[in-house]
Design an enzyme around this catalytic site. Structure first.
Site, mmCIF file in Angstrom:
data_model
loop_
_atom_site.group_PDB
_atom_site.id
_atom_site.type_symbol
_atom_site.label_atom_id
_atom_site.label_comp_id
_atom_site.label_asym_id
_atom_site.label_seq_id
_atom_site.Cartn_x
_atom_site.Cartn_y
_atom_site.Cartn_z
ATOM 1 N N GLN A 40 -7.345 -1.262 5.566
ATOM 2 C CA GLN A 40 -8.350 -1.028 6.612
ATOM 3 C C GLN A 40 -7.748 -1.286 7.999
ATOM 4 O O GLN A 40 -8.226 -0.762 8.999
ATOM 5 C CB GLN A 40 -9.560 -1.937 6.352
ATOM 6 C CG GLN A 40 -10.649 -1.910 7.396
ATOM 7 C CD GLN A 40 -11.283 -0.539 7.535
ATOM 8 O OE1 GLN A 40 -11.527 0.159 6.551
ATOM 9 N NE2 GLN A 40 -11.549 -0.134 8.779
ATOM 10 N N GLY A 76 8.126 -0.795 4.771
ATOM 11 C CA GLY A 76 8.988 -1.963 4.597
ATOM 12 C C GLY A 76 8.581 -3.091 5.522
ATOM 13 O O GLY A 76 7.487 -3.070 6.095
ATOM 14 N N MET A 86 -2.156 -9.236 10.308
ATOM 15 C CA MET A 86 -0.750 -9.162 9.910
ATOM 16 C C MET A 86 -0.215 -7.762 10.189
ATOM 17 O O MET A 86 -0.899 -6.765 9.972
ATOM 18 C CB MET A 86 -0.597 -9.502 8.441
ATOM 19 C CG MET A 86 -0.842 -10.966 8.183
ATOM 20 S SD MET A 86 -0.360 -11.419 6.530
ATOM 21 C CE MET A 86 -0.898 -13.117 6.536
ATOM 22 N N GLN A 96 -5.846 6.041 10.248
ATOM 23 C CA GLN A 96 -4.948 6.586 9.215
ATOM 24 C C GLN A 96 -5.693 6.700 7.879
ATOM 25 O O GLN A 96 -5.636 7.733 7.188
ATOM 26 C CB GLN A 96 -3.746 5.655 9.082
ATOM 27 C CG GLN A 96 -2.882 5.904 7.863
ATOM 28 C CD GLN A 96 -1.666 5.003 7.856
ATOM 29 O OE1 GLN A 96 -0.764 5.185 8.646
ATOM 30 N NE2 GLN A 96 -1.643 4.031 6.958
ATOM 31 N N HIS A 106 0.607 -6.264 2.944
ATOM 32 C CA HIS A 106 1.126 -5.348 1.925
ATOM 33 C C HIS A 106 0.939 -5.953 0.530
ATOM 34 O O HIS A 106 0.559 -5.250 -0.417
ATOM 35 C CB HIS A 106 2.612 -5.075 2.138
ATOM 36 C CG HIS A 106 2.963 -4.454 3.457
ATOM 37 N ND1 HIS A 106 3.615 -5.129 4.448
ATOM 38 C CD2 HIS A 106 2.761 -3.191 3.936
ATOM 39 C CE1 HIS A 106 3.816 -4.327 5.490
ATOM 40 N NE2 HIS A 106 3.307 -3.148 5.207
ATOM 41 N N LEU A 166 7.778 -6.070 4.561
ATOM 42 C CA LEU A 166 6.515 -6.388 3.892
ATOM 43 C C LEU A 166 6.023 -7.789 4.261
ATOM 44 O O LEU A 166 6.808 -8.707 4.463
ATOM 45 C CB LEU A 166 6.682 -6.289 2.371
ATOM 46 C CG LEU A 166 7.135 -4.939 1.826
ATOM 47 C CD1 LEU A 166 7.052 -4.922 0.300
ATOM 48 C CD2 LEU A 166 6.320 -3.777 2.400
ATOM 49 N N HIS A 167 4.700 -7.923 4.335
ATOM 50 C CA HIS A 167 4.054 -9.209 4.611
ATOM 51 C C HIS A 167 2.870 -9.331 3.661
ATOM 52 O O HIS A 167 2.683 -8.486 2.778
ATOM 53 C CB HIS A 167 3.635 -9.292 6.082
ATOM 54 C CG HIS A 167 2.876 -8.085 6.567
ATOM 55 N ND1 HIS A 167 1.625 -7.751 6.096
ATOM 56 C CD2 HIS A 167 3.220 -7.109 7.440
ATOM 57 C CE1 HIS A 167 1.216 -6.650 6.686
ATOM 58 N NE2 HIS A 167 2.171 -6.227 7.506
ATOM 59 N N ASP A 177 -5.277 -0.034 9.366
ATOM 60 C CA ASP A 177 -4.984 1.252 10.015
ATOM 61 C C ASP A 177 -6.153 2.199 9.744
ATOM 62 O O ASP A 177 -6.060 3.128 8.938
ATOM 63 C CB ASP A 177 -3.659 1.809 9.479
ATOM 64 C CG ASP A 177 -2.513 0.890 9.814
ATOM 65 O OD1 ASP A 177 -2.018 0.937 10.941
ATOM 66 O OD2 ASP A 177 -2.126 0.061 8.958
#
Ligand code: AMP
Length: 305
Positions: A154, A36, A190, A159, A42, A38-39, A156
């Site tokens: 990318q 959530g 971001m 992850q 996302h 979101l920017h 993260d």
């Protein structure tokens, strides 16, 4: 490919998700998993998925399993109405926004996915159990959404690597696609956590992307030149408390030796004020080298809008 700009169906329960999923006309479904707040980062993932698949499911779930006891779960921004609008504009079909008791009906799961040694370095070194929590929820959400493709940022990098490994090592029937990091005009990557930054923190935070750029510019001259150039930028900013700055192999996350030439990950984590930020850039080390958006040997996508 169909284009959807109508309001997404919102599913909070497993039953609602199943019904919404069954109402989709095609089996070509991609999922974008989020926490959530979101920017545009996302939104780019959603747009990239939208361009390549008939349907897009977005999950919005603040996964308690991946937050340590001293981390920011309780203060993490919750902006569901704005998230919904971003999803609508980007053409999402279904939003799955469950509460923890829907995802973990029996409480904390006793059985979890283990990230293994790659989950213990970099982010994992200061966030014990974080990646086990991430992989466990990603595995569950892949099953629940039954998506054929899943899009991850990318931004993260560790992850993303671990999710690719899980899908490979455990034979999940899904394609993992990565999307380059989306940045503000001034270079700041971001992140939902950027909302924690004060105006002066935000100025300080720019040293991360500046350090990555400086490191990448030194890429033609080899690993130690990359590390030195990036470190020189960071030491100029004493208010950034650096956790790590590394140049590592993209698959093993081991420091690359001085003779190394080829693709590597330049990654940084720092605490600025009360906020821990991470950033990275893929680089090619060696003659003609420099920053690249994505690693060449893995599926990746850009949104063209
Ligand atoms: P989060 O909500 O922070 O868990 O992020 C959800 C997904 O969006 C993950 O795959 C992230 O890597 C991705 N993401 C977050 N920020 C960015 C960004 N600035 N650029 C690209 N992808 C991002």
């Amino acid at each position: 490919m169909t284009t959807t700009t109508s309001t997404p169906v919102v599913a909070h329960t497993r039953e609602e998700l199943k019904a919404a999923r069954e109402a989709l006309t095609s089996r070509d479904v991609a999922v974008v998993m989020t926490m959530g707040a979101l920017h545009d980062g996302h939104a780019q993932l959603i747009r990239a998925a939208r361009q390549r698949h008939d349907h897009v499911v977005v999950t919005i779930f603040l996964n308690p399993l991946q937050f340590g006891p001293k981390e920011d779960l309780s203060r993490y921004p919750r902006t569901f109405d704005a998230d919904m609008e971003i999803c609508r504009e980007a053409g999402v079909d279904v939003i799955f926004a469950p509460t923890p008791d829907v995802v973990y009906p029996d409480g904390d799961p006793g059985v979890r996915v283990s990230a293994g040694p790659l989950g213990e370095v970099l982010e994992g070194a200061s966030r014990a159990g974080h990646f086990d929590g991430v992989l466990t929820v990603v595995g569950k959400l892949l099953h629940l959404t039954a998506a054929r493709s899943a899009y991850f940022g990318q931004k993260d990098a560790q992850q993303l690597l671990l999710i690719r490994r899980m899908v490979r090592d455990l034979d999940f029937p899904v394609d993992i696609v990565s999307v380059p990091t989306v940045r503000e005009a001034d270079g700041l990557a971001m992140s939902s956590r950027n909302t924690y930054l004060t105006a002066s923190d935000r100025e300080v935070a720019l040293c991360l992307s500046r350090a990555l750029r400086a490191g990448a510019e030194a890429a033609p001259f080899g690993p130690s030149a990359v590390r030195r150039a990036a470190r020189e930028v960071l030491v100029e900013e004493p208010l950034a408390l650096v956790d790590y700055l590394v140049l590592v192999h993209p698959q093993t996350l081991a420091d690359v030796p001085e003779w190394y030439r080829g693709e590597a990950l330049l990654a940084v984590a720092a605490r600025i004020g009360t906020t821990r930020l991470i950033d990275n850039t893929p680089v090619v080390v060696g003659p003609g080298g420099g920053a690249v958006d994505v690693f060449s040997d893995v599926p990746h996508a850009r949104a063209d809008v």
